[in-house]
Write a protein that holds these residues in place. Structure first.
Motif, PDB file in Angstrom:
ATOM      1  N   LYS A   1       0.807  -1.221   0.000  1.00  0.00           N
ATOM      2  CA  LYS A   1       0.000   0.000   0.000  1.00  0.00           C
ATOM      3  C   LYS A   1       0.839   1.270   0.000  1.00  0.00           C
ATOM      4  O   LYS A   1       0.462   2.286  -0.603  1.00  0.00           O
ATOM      5  CB  LYS A   1      -0.925  -0.015   1.225  1.00  0.00           C
ATOM      6  CG  LYS A   1      -1.889   1.150   1.312  1.00  0.00           C
ATOM      7  CD  LYS A   1      -2.779   1.004   2.541  1.00  0.00           C
ATOM      8  CE  LYS A   1      -3.767   2.158   2.652  1.00  0.00           C
ATOM      9  NZ  LYS A   1      -4.645   1.997   3.858  1.00  0.00           N
TER      10      LYS A   1
ATOM     11  N   LEU B   1      -1.900  -4.934  -1.729  1.00  0.00           N
ATOM     12  CA  LEU B   1      -1.997  -3.475  -1.818  1.00  0.00           C
ATOM     13  C   LEU B   1      -2.908  -2.884  -0.739  1.00  0.00           C
ATOM     14  O   LEU B   1      -3.050  -1.663  -0.643  1.00  0.00           O
ATOM     15  CB  LEU B   1      -2.515  -3.061  -3.199  1.00  0.00           C
ATOM     16  CG  LEU B   1      -1.498  -3.149  -4.346  1.00  0.00           C
ATOM     17  CD1 LEU B   1      -2.188  -2.944  -5.688  1.00  0.00           C
ATOM     18  CD2 LEU B   1      -0.376  -2.122  -4.155  1.00  0.00           C
ATOM     19  N   THR B   2      -3.493  -3.734   0.095  1.00  0.00           N
ATOM     20  CA  THR B   2      -4.418  -3.239   1.124  1.00  0.00           C
ATOM     21  C   THR B   2      -3.719  -2.897   2.435  1.00  0.00           C
ATOM     22  O   THR B   2      -4.332  -2.310   3.329  1.00  0.00           O
ATOM     23  CB  THR B   2      -5.514  -4.279   1.412  1.00  0.00           C
ATOM     24  OG1 THR B   2      -4.916  -5.474   1.936  1.00  0.00           O
ATOM     25  CG2 THR B   2      -6.301  -4.600   0.149  1.00  0.00           C
TER      26      THR B   2
ATOM     27  N   THR C   1       0.353  -1.803   4.359  1.00  0.00           N
ATOM     28  CA  THR C   1       1.720  -1.346   4.117  1.00  0.00           C
ATOM     29  C   THR C   1       2.697  -2.514   4.226  1.00  0.00           C
ATOM     30  O   THR C   1       2.359  -3.588   4.749  1.00  0.00           O
ATOM     31  CB  THR C   1       2.135  -0.269   5.130  1.00  0.00           C
ATOM     32  OG1 THR C   1       2.212  -0.870   6.434  1.00  0.00           O
ATOM     33  CG2 THR C   1       1.148   0.881   5.142  1.00  0.00           C
TER      34      THR C   1
END
Length: 384
Positions: A236, A285-286, A288
């Motif tokens: 993310k 990607l949801t 970090t």
């Protein structure tokens, strides 16, 4: 405490990374290494950053524990100086293009006559027998020629900050020299060592080429360097994590961690590779990078952060490795990166900084029998 290579005399007449790193490792483990340079010094002395005039970080890193002299081997006097050194040496390390030292009367066939026990190691781009032996090449050229930086699943290429074929050739040379020294204990004779950066780059791809050559027999499609369970994924915050879940148990735990349990039984579903990869990309990607890493620490599987160099130098893993050593030299503090291998009885050590160009001319030439007057004359004539 004795060093592993204590008493071994090495003449390092290399100008670039492959030979200099090899000489550094030998010196760190106790060999008496004399670094020979041309009268203007090696080119990497002028690289940035400069910690002192003519003392780049590159040069200091690779030439610690070595004494240094300058010699102009285009002169007869310079050739004779090098011959005197080689008469007393155990190992000669050089990286000139094939044929150059022979043209100066310093080739293996000439030198071995006066020192049959000498181990003469040449590190070049393509070796002594290749028809390409006169072609100039640095690491970037070699890894391109050998296919090492071709990413076959993206159609793009990569440039590594690590000089892979150069360092690999250095370590091949260290291994070969060590074996040759052991063989000399049995035979009393030295030998010639031919190390090629190109051959090194090929040899380091043994698994990839084994797959390609095997598939030529079976008709299968060669497996790429990446798979959905063995890849680098963006997170993310724009950083990355490495997912190396080759073993099924690691893959299954990973799928549970990222809340995609339906993929647990699809590790080898290569028919739907792109679909599975995209689902993992979307999921990673949801959160970090550090959030995913924190979750991964609760399980036993190969998910780790992709660190930048600054993070590497500051993290606990590097600090506890014992690889970094800071010394106060005459011009200030210098941080050194030590060899990776640890010997319990004869460990490596950093005993003194790398030399200024020609710093030990008087000491080394004096030990060869030259008078102060001769040494001054050599300097005035551009011989040293």
């Amino acid at each position: 405490m004795n060093s592993a290579l204590q008493g071994i005399k090495v003449i390092d007449f290399s100008q670039w990374l492959p030979g200099q790193y090899c000489g550094m490792v030998l010196a760190d483990f106790g060999a008496d290494v004399i670094k020979v340079e041309g009268v203007k010094g090696d080119p990497n002395r002028n690289f940035a950053p400069q910690l002192a005039p003519g003392m780049s970080s590159w040069n200091l890193a690779l030439n610690r524990n070595k004494k240094g002299i300058t010699v102009n081997i285009k002169t007869e006097e310079g050739q004779e100086i090098l011959k005197k050194l080689l008469r007393q040496a155990d190992v000669f390390l050089e990286g000139f293009r094939p044929g150059y030292l022979q043209s100066k009367g310093l080739g293996y066939e000439e030198i071995v006559k006066m020192n049959p026990g000498l181990i003469y190691c040449s590190i070049t781009g393509f070796g002594q027998e290749s028809k390409y032996k006169q072609q100039p090449a640095h690491d970037l050229n070699i890894i391109g020629l050998s296919g090492m930086n071709f990413l076959n699943d993206t159609g793009d290429v990569a440039i590594s900050e690590v000089q892979v074929s150069a360092i690999g050739s250095s370590l091949n040379a260290v291994a070969a020299i060590s074996m040759a020294l052991l063989a000399r204990e049995k035979t009393g004779k030295g030998q010639y060592i031919d190390v090629s950066l190109y051959n090194t780059a090929l040899s380091m791809q043994i698994v990839s080429f084994a797959s390609i050559l095997g598939c030529r027999v079976t008709g299968d499609t060669p497996f790429g360097r990446r798979a959905h369970y063995y890849d680098v994924y963006k997170t993310k915050d724009g950083k990355y994590i490495s997912v190396g879940t080759i073993e099924p148990k690691f893959w299954q735990t990973f799928c549970e961690m990222i809340e995609l349990p339906e993929l647990k039984d699809r590790q080898y579903d290569f028919a739907h590779e792109e679909e599975i990869t995209q689902r993992i990309r979307n999921k990673l990607l949801t959160k970090t990078r550090d959030e995913w890493v924190a979750l991964a620490q609760n399980g036993e599987f190969c998910v780790t952060p992709v660190n930048n160099p600054e993070e590497v130098l500051e993290n606990d893993m590097t600090k506890e490795s014992g690889m970094l050593e800071t010394r106060r030299e005459d011009f200030g503090e210098v941080a050194y990166l030590k060899p990776a291998v640890k010997l319990s009885g004869t460990p490596c050590s950093i005993r003194f900084r790398g030399p200024y160009a020609g710093e030990h001319n008087r000491e080394v030439l004096g030990a060869l029998g030259y008078t102060d007057e001769e040494i001054v004359s050599f300097k005035e004539k551009g011989i040293i």
